[in-house]
Enzyme design. Sequence first.
Site: not given
Length: 479
Positions: A201, A104-105, A344, A339, A337
Amino acid sequence: MTVVEDIPARIESDTLGELKVEAGNLWGAQTQRSIENFPFSNCQMPLDVIYAQALIKKCCAKYHAQIGKLSEKKATAMQQAAEEIISGQHDKQFPLVVYQTGSGTQTNMNVNEVIANRANQILGLPFDKTGLTEEEKKAYVSPNDDVNMGQSSNDSFPTAMHIAAVRCLTTVTIPGLKVLRDALADKVKKFENIIKIGRTHSQDATPLTLGQEFSGYLQQVEYGIERIEASIPALNRLALGGTAVGTGLNTVMGYDVAIAKAIAEETKMDFVTAPNKFEALAAHDSLIHASAALNTVAASLHKIACDVRWLGSGPRCGLGELSLPANEPGSSIMPGKVNPTQCEALTMVCAQVIGNHAAITFAGSQGPALELNVYKPVMISNLLQSATLLGQASESFAVRCISGIEANEGRIKELLHGSLMLVTALNPHIGYKNAAKIAMTAHERGATLKDTAIELGFLTAEQFDEWVVAEDMIGPKQK
């Protein structure tokens, strides 16, 4: 303020020679070289690191004036310049990318040069030093001799890393997670009496309440907050005072403790000097620890978001147990529709955080530079991105998804009473094998559990109604 307008194009120099810096820029030669030598990536050094470095320079200037190693005049101008940086007045003066020298110099020198040139401007000194005597030049603030006094990039930059990390975790990550925690707690209470079918499951299991289901999510978030909080004490240990390799060369006794105390007072946080500067420069296990906590939180949030998305699938052909808020149209071709976009977005954030942790883990494991880890910029950049993303996305998920969730109780009851796994309540009465026969036969015939159990002769209608009660299946029985 006319700071930028007053800065002319000029020739700056460093130990490698001279080069031109365009008008309007406060930086000097080393920053300009970094711009030219690393002309790739749009991933700039996070401003949180810059502000932390400026804070370090401010504290160091004040300290060195107090012990007589720096004139009050220079120190005052340097502190003002640092304060301007911290307040965001000079953000455009820090153009360097993350992918530079591993210590980081270049970023450390970027901050040094901007503070020095701005301090000289405050002192009324001209940028053009042509014709000045050596005595007149001594009045100038030097980026190396004055701003970087008592420091090396090797201890200054990791100190800035820790300051930036603690600030971000405490002001962005944890508060965002607490908003999500509170939203989940509200749903636990609201859904406490809604009995639904459980699933393991991806198959039907025994009943539980929707509140119990959400309590699991709530507990994950609470543990996540605890994990992050537990990582902060190690980040409070600061490397400053180790200078080049950890020995403290070019400092005085007590400097490291005094600077850590000054930083703690400025930030109102619990920063202390690292007890072993060799570890503080050569290894960044504390950053890996913090990233691991964020990685765990990402895994938790990914699971929660996926569960919520699945429970809200439909609206007619999925599970449909939950109604998620309709925040925006979901399709450019399918009318009506909607979503689960907040789910997400959160899962994508989690994927990024998990990837960031892999990079941080690898970077922290590298030791070819012996007394110095040389992956510092990418480690802190990734950590800050993870911490910021998780905090902001958690709050958004809470406000725009969790808070607006409603239970579809009709659908929940339909699925509950259509499940074959209610047969589990019969195990203590007729045995596992006979109960399994009822469930499998009912499934094959498309019949109810009750009718099948009676037909097979395992019990009466009255016994079935007494023993198979969903409300009695959501916890252990009283002795």
